[in-house]
Design an enzyme around this catalytic site. Structure first.
Site, short mmCIF file in Angstrom:
data_model
loop_
_atom_site.label_atom_id
_atom_site.label_comp_id
_atom_site.label_asym_id
_atom_site.label_seq_id
_atom_site.Cartn_x
_atom_site.Cartn_y
_atom_site.Cartn_z
N GLY A 71 0.82 -1.21 0.00
CA GLY A 71 0.00 0.00 0.00
C GLY A 71 0.85 1.25 0.00
O GLY A 71 2.06 1.19 -0.25
N ASN A 72 0.22 2.39 0.24
CA ASN A 72 0.96 3.64 0.33
C ASN A 72 0.34 4.52 1.41
O ASN A 72 -0.70 4.18 1.97
CB ASN A 72 0.99 4.34 -1.04
CG ASN A 72 -0.39 4.69 -1.53
OD1 ASN A 72 -1.05 5.56 -0.96
ND2 ASN A 72 -0.85 4.00 -2.56
N ARG A 73 0.99 5.64 1.69
CA ARG A 73 0.60 6.44 2.85
C ARG A 73 -0.48 7.48 2.55
O ARG A 73 -0.76 8.32 3.40
CB ARG A 73 1.84 7.11 3.44
CG ARG A 73 2.77 6.12 4.11
CD ARG A 73 4.02 6.81 4.65
NE ARG A 73 3.68 8.02 5.35
CZ ARG A 73 4.36 9.15 5.28
NH1 ARG A 73 5.44 9.23 4.51
NH2 ARG A 73 3.99 10.20 5.97
N SER A 74 -1.10 7.42 1.39
CA SER A 74 -2.15 8.41 1.11
C SER A 74 -3.33 8.23 2.07
O SER A 74 -3.85 7.12 2.23
CB SER A 74 -2.63 8.25 -0.33
OG SER A 74 -3.74 9.10 -0.54
N ALA A 93 -3.79 7.84 -4.89
CA ALA A 93 -2.44 7.32 -5.10
C ALA A 93 -2.60 5.86 -5.51
O ALA A 93 -3.00 5.01 -4.71
CB ALA A 93 -1.64 7.44 -3.81
#
Ligand code: C5P
Length: 392
Positions: free
Chosen positions: A201-204, A268
């Site tokens: 995943g990502n930090r958005s 994102a």
């Protein structure tokens, strides 16, 4: 527009009827929340007939509909006229001991107060302090005017005339320049499954996309929010589709884009996903000290949207980059714009401490030619409005 008019117990309550009437005649759906004291000054039948809706006063009525928060959540604008010194103090402190207090606390709509009281009360340091606190919080204070008061006295404290209150309140509400526009906003960060319990995943957090969706709805657009794993609550005023992976986001976005005037790709999106998703949880007992996950490219949604845009459809992309040099960041943006073919590209710098998850953002927006057409810094809600100004 759904307008809540709070009426509190002052002599000027009879003038609230003029505020309500003028809003109804302008085509607004008006819901009156009156305090018990207000009903000693103006009758419920008058308020109901003029507003064309039931008047609410009691915190313990309509409990099944969770009315103490429902009225505030549904409001596009709240006007309190007249606002007594007592109610002003209660709002400044966030008290919720009656229906009006709960309604105001549960709302994110612009709040407009029209104070009405005797000069001594208006000039009392307690009131002066409460008004300053409310102004700082963004509450719009209309008046009071100076003139003849209820007794033989005169001075500042008279409620401003109904037409002027309505005019100031509608101005506080901001523009309705996107009525009739269908806008799709993607927000959040995608998750690409590795096995049933793990993902890449990502930090958005989704805050910027959600702010854009909320602002567009406030400005009258029909908004579809395609939400990937948001950390924040989506606005109640949008049609919500929840997705998780990039491919789910792609399907939902292409479907919604088919009828949209504008698509804003604030999500994102993972560029890669694991080629194979393990059916069961991957175990270190069988993997040993190393684990290799082969990744494959995801579809580029923004590029596909741009290539297939409908006539007149506007496509907005985002570029979240860690490049620290402003010139190089712009260059990166221009190359991305050329590759993706969107009409606008909103560039922001992200890093361990910037962009993702914070309440503020700092962006530069390029048009298709690669020219800077907008720069904005500040709360994500105000950046959202600047982006929408551009589209409008
Ligand atoms: O290439 P990059 O990921 O930096 O581009 C960012 C922009 O492209 C964002 O608007 C994002 O929503 C979009 N994007 C996309 N599909 C992908 C990757 C990014 O639509 N697979």
């Amino acid at each position: 527009m759904n307008v809540v008019v709070g009426v509190t117990g002052g002599i000027a309550a009879y003038k609230a009827v003029g505020v309500i009437r003028s809003l109804v005649l302008a085509g607004h759906d008006v819901h009156v929340v009156a305090t018990d004291a207000a009903l000693r000054f103006v009758g419920r039948p008058t308020l109901e007939a003029i507003s064309r809706n039931p008047v609410h006063t009691d915190l313990y009525e309509g409990v099944a509909q969770v009315r103490h928060v429902a009225i505030g959540q549904a409001a596009d604008l709240i006007i309190v006229a007249p606002a007594t010194a007592n109610t002003i103090a209660k709002i400044a402190f966030g008290l919720a001991d009656d229906l009006l207090g709960n309604t105001i606390l549960a709302s994110t709509a612009p709040l407009v107060l029209a104070p009405a009281m005797h000069t001594e009360m208006w000039q009392n340091p307690a009131t002066t302090h409460n008004i300053a606190v409310l102004r700082e919080r963004g509450v719009v204070i209309v008046g009071p005017a100076s003139g003849q008061l209820t007794g033989s006295d005169s001075g500042p404290g008279r409620m401003v005339e109904p037409e002027a209150i309505v005019e100031a309140a509608l101005a506080a509400r901001g523009p309705r320049d996107l009525v009739g526009k269908r806008i799709v906003v993607t927000a959040g960060g995608t998750r690409e499954a590795i096995d049933p319990v793990r993902y890449i995943g990502n930090r958005s957090s989704g805050r910027q996309g959600v702010a854009i969706a909320a602002a567009a709805a406030t400005r009258g657009a029909d908004v579809t929010l395609i939400a990937a794993n948001l950390e924040v609550a989506p606005p109640a005023s949008v049609v919500l589709t929840r997705v998780s992976s990039a491919r789910e986001l792609a399907d939902a976005t292409f479907a919604a884009a088919a009828t949209a005037h504008v698509v804003i790709m604030a999500a994102a999106v993972a560029d890669y996903r694991p080629e194979a998703v393990a059916e069961g949880k991957i175990k270190k007992e069988t993997q040993g000290d190393r684990l290799t996950i082969e990744l494959v490219r995801n579809p580029d949604i923004l590029q596909t949207l741009s290539e297939n845009r409908r006539d007149g459809q506007v496509i907005v992309g985002f570029a979240a980059e860690t490049e620290e040099d402003p010139g190089a960041l712009l260059e990166l943006g221009r190359r991305k714009l050329a590759r993706k073919g969107s009409d606008f590209l909103v560039i922001n710098r992200v890093g361990w401490d910037a962009g993702f998850g914070t309440g503020e953002n700092s962006v530069v927006t390029l048009n298709r030619a690669g020219d800077i057409v907008m720069e904005a810094s500040g709360p994500k809600a105000s950046v959202a409005d600047r982006i929408l100004d551009l589209l409008s």
